[in-house]
Design a protein around this motif. Sequence first.
Motif, PDB file in Angstrom:
ATOM      1  N   PRO A   1       0.846  -1.084   0.092  1.00  0.00           N
ATOM      2  CA  PRO A   1      -0.017  -0.033   0.001  1.00  0.00           C
ATOM      3  C   PRO A   1       0.814   1.252   0.121  1.00  0.00           C
ATOM      4  O   PRO A   1       1.902   1.323   0.471  1.00  0.00           O
ATOM      5  CB  PRO A   1      -0.886  -0.347   1.342  1.00  0.00           C
ATOM      6  CG  PRO A   1      -0.957  -1.543   1.689  1.00  0.00           C
ATOM      7  CD  PRO A   1       0.467  -2.124   1.151  1.00  0.00           C
ATOM      8  N   LEU A   2       0.168   2.061  -0.586  1.00  0.00           N
ATOM      9  CA  LEU A   2       0.915   3.656  -0.553  1.00  0.00           C
ATOM     10  C   LEU A   2       0.208   4.483   0.374  1.00  0.00           C
ATOM     11  O   LEU A   2      -1.070   4.451   0.297  1.00  0.00           O
ATOM     12  CB  LEU A   2       1.396   4.175  -1.944  1.00  0.00           C
ATOM     13  CG  LEU A   2       1.719   3.522  -2.903  1.00  0.00           C
ATOM     14  CD1 LEU A   2       1.705   3.917  -4.356  1.00  0.00           C
ATOM     15  CD2 LEU A   2       3.400   3.042  -2.586  1.00  0.00           C
ATOM     16  N   TYR A   3       0.771   5.438   1.087  1.00  0.00           N
ATOM     17  CA  TYR A   3       0.175   6.313   2.107  1.00  0.00           C
ATOM     18  C   TYR A   3       0.351   7.730   1.623  1.00  0.00           C
ATOM     19  O   TYR A   3       1.518   8.090   1.349  1.00  0.00           O
ATOM     20  CB  TYR A   3       0.570   6.024   3.500  1.00  0.00           C
ATOM     21  CG  TYR A   3       0.043   4.701   3.836  1.00  0.00           C
ATOM     22  CD1 TYR A   3      -0.916   4.600   4.450  1.00  0.00           C
ATOM     23  CD2 TYR A   3       0.983   3.608   3.771  1.00  0.00           C
ATOM     24  CE1 TYR A   3      -1.468   3.292   5.188  1.00  0.00           C
ATOM     25  CE2 TYR A   3       0.707   2.444   4.268  1.00  0.00           C
ATOM     26  CZ  TYR A   3      -0.676   2.358   5.031  1.00  0.00           C
ATOM     27  OH  TYR A   3      -0.965   1.056   5.425  1.00  0.00           O
TER      28      TYR A   3
ATOM     29  N   LEU B   1      -4.191   1.088  -2.164  1.00  0.00           N
ATOM     30  CA  LEU B   1      -4.430  -0.318  -2.006  1.00  0.00           C
ATOM     31  C   LEU B   1      -4.011  -0.841  -3.297  1.00  0.00           C
ATOM     32  O   LEU B   1      -4.774  -0.524  -4.414  1.00  0.00           O
ATOM     33  CB  LEU B   1      -5.817  -0.859  -1.406  1.00  0.00           C
ATOM     34  CG  LEU B   1      -5.798  -0.516   0.125  1.00  0.00           C
ATOM     35  CD1 LEU B   1      -7.322  -1.514   0.328  1.00  0.00           C
ATOM     36  CD2 LEU B   1      -4.587  -1.100   1.095  1.00  0.00           C
ATOM     37  N   PRO B   2      -2.988  -1.737  -3.690  1.00  0.00           N
ATOM     38  CA  PRO B   2      -2.699  -2.585  -4.813  1.00  0.00           C
ATOM     39  C   PRO B   2      -4.317  -3.388  -5.189  1.00  0.00           C
ATOM     40  O   PRO B   2      -4.963  -3.828  -4.311  1.00  0.00           O
ATOM     41  CB  PRO B   2      -1.718  -3.509  -4.502  1.00  0.00           C
ATOM     42  CG  PRO B   2      -1.097  -2.884  -3.323  1.00  0.00           C
ATOM     43  CD  PRO B   2      -2.065  -2.074  -2.688  1.00  0.00           C
ATOM     44  N   ALA B   3      -4.392  -3.269  -6.462  1.00  0.00           N
ATOM     45  CA  ALA B   3      -5.576  -4.152  -6.838  1.00  0.00           C
ATOM     46  C   ALA B   3      -5.726  -5.584  -6.633  1.00  0.00           C
ATOM     47  O   ALA B   3      -4.489  -6.385  -6.303  1.00  0.00           O
ATOM     48  CB  ALA B   3      -5.617  -3.963  -8.465  1.00  0.00           C
ATOM     49  N   SER B   4      -6.686  -6.043  -6.033  1.00  0.00           N
ATOM     50  CA  SER B   4      -6.696  -7.500  -5.884  1.00  0.00           C
ATOM     51  C   SER B   4      -8.271  -7.759  -5.792  1.00  0.00           C
ATOM     52  O   SER B   4      -9.166  -6.825  -5.723  1.00  0.00           O
ATOM     53  CB  SER B   4      -6.409  -7.348  -4.046  1.00  0.00           C
ATOM     54  OG  SER B   4      -6.887  -8.448  -3.634  1.00  0.00           O
ATOM     55  N   GLY B   5      -8.437  -8.779  -5.953  1.00  0.00           N
ATOM     56  CA  GLY B   5      -9.961  -9.497  -6.129  1.00  0.00           C
ATOM     57  C   GLY B   5     -10.545  -9.311  -4.831  1.00  0.00           C
ATOM     58  O   GLY B   5     -11.901  -9.189  -4.915  1.00  0.00           O
TER      59      GLY B   5
ATOM     60  N   GLY C   1       5.953   8.854  -7.157  1.00  0.00           N
ATOM     61  CA  GLY C   1       7.085   8.551  -6.003  1.00  0.00           C
ATOM     62  C   GLY C   1       7.556   6.990  -6.168  1.00  0.00           C
ATOM     63  O   GLY C   1       8.478   6.528  -6.288  1.00  0.00           O
ATOM     64  N   PHE C   2       6.592   6.298  -6.142  1.00  0.00           N
ATOM     65  CA  PHE C   2       6.367   4.837  -6.596  1.00  0.00           C
ATOM     66  C   PHE C   2       7.097   4.401  -7.737  1.00  0.00           C
ATOM     67  O   PHE C   2       8.094   3.616  -7.765  1.00  0.00           O
ATOM     68  CB  PHE C   2       5.182   3.983  -6.202  1.00  0.00           C
ATOM     69  CG  PHE C   2       5.129   2.634  -6.522  1.00  0.00           C
ATOM     70  CD1 PHE C   2       5.492   1.531  -5.737  1.00  0.00           C
ATOM     71  CD2 PHE C   2       4.451   2.122  -7.834  1.00  0.00           C
ATOM     72  CE1 PHE C   2       5.415   0.412  -6.220  1.00  0.00           C
ATOM     73  CE2 PHE C   2       4.297   0.894  -7.970  1.00  0.00           C
ATOM     74  CZ  PHE C   2       4.930   0.024  -7.206  1.00  0.00           C
ATOM     75  N   ALA C   3       6.553   5.093  -8.724  1.00  0.00           N
ATOM     76  CA  ALA C   3       7.014   4.932 -10.089  1.00  0.00           C
ATOM     77  C   ALA C   3       8.419   5.215 -10.262  1.00  0.00           C
ATOM     78  O   ALA C   3       9.185   4.582 -11.082  1.00  0.00           O
ATOM     79  CB  ALA C   3       6.308   5.462 -11.202  1.00  0.00           C
ATOM     80  N   PHE C   4       8.982   6.289  -9.697  1.00  0.00           N
ATOM     81  CA  PHE C   4      10.518   6.864  -9.933  1.00  0.00           C
ATOM     82  C   PHE C   4      11.226   6.054  -8.927  1.00  0.00           C
ATOM     83  O   PHE C   4      12.434   5.947  -9.299  1.00  0.00           O
ATOM     84  CB  PHE C   4      10.418   8.346  -9.783  1.00  0.00           C
ATOM     85  CG  PHE C   4       9.942   9.093 -10.922  1.00  0.00           C
ATOM     86  CD1 PHE C   4       9.409   8.493 -11.988  1.00  0.00           C
ATOM     87  CD2 PHE C   4       9.687  10.366 -11.049  1.00  0.00           C
ATOM     88  CE1 PHE C   4       8.975   9.274 -13.219  1.00  0.00           C
ATOM     89  CE2 PHE C   4       9.309  11.234 -11.964  1.00  0.00           C
ATOM     90  CZ  PHE C   4       8.696  10.501 -13.196  1.00  0.00           C
ATOM     91  N   GLY C   5      10.889   5.635  -7.875  1.00  0.00           N
ATOM     92  CA  GLY C   5      11.778   5.286  -6.858  1.00  0.00           C
ATOM     93  C   GLY C   5      11.804   3.790  -6.832  1.00  0.00           C
ATOM     94  O   GLY C   5      12.777   3.405  -7.620  1.00  0.00           O
TER      95      GLY C   5
END
Length: 185
Positions: free
Chosen positions: A4-6, A13-17, A123-127
Amino acid sequence: MMIPLYTPDLLLLPASGALAGAAADYYARNRTFLQPFDPAHAPSFYTAEGQRPLLEADAEAARLDRGYRFLILRQEAPEQVIGTIALSGVVRGAFHSAFVGYKLDAAWQGRGYMTQALLAVTGFAFGALNLHRLEVNVMPRNPASQRVAEKAGFVREGLSPQYLYIGGVWEDHLHFVRLNPDWRP
């Protein structure tokens, strides 16, 4: 594995069924609001049964480093999805790039939530992902989404005529880009 990102106000939340019911509720609540900006959807799209395989496919795309989708929730009400944001079309090799798409619940517009989410995903994509370039494409008639991109540091590069087929029409889109100044080979 996605985590998860905050942000100060949000939980992404990451995609999940397992989130199918909450995602279906979000889309059903916002069906009319999102209609001018989304492709047409079958009625099943607005149900948990219709969302589950889509979310599972998104989770698989993340495992394969092809795309990363997050459902947006407020930290003070983590049971209700209020939006989505995704990195799609991840390309590696000489490109190290992805597209970003986002949408937010009509009831939560104008509070800075989407800018927070876009900054977190950037930030997630670049980090963690070490991507070099992110691209956002926005319809010219959607100034709120344009402001989100600009506030998150994306720069307008130009216009892409007849870019996406939305609502039975080929819609022009403004093209925004942000580069990762800390990209590493």
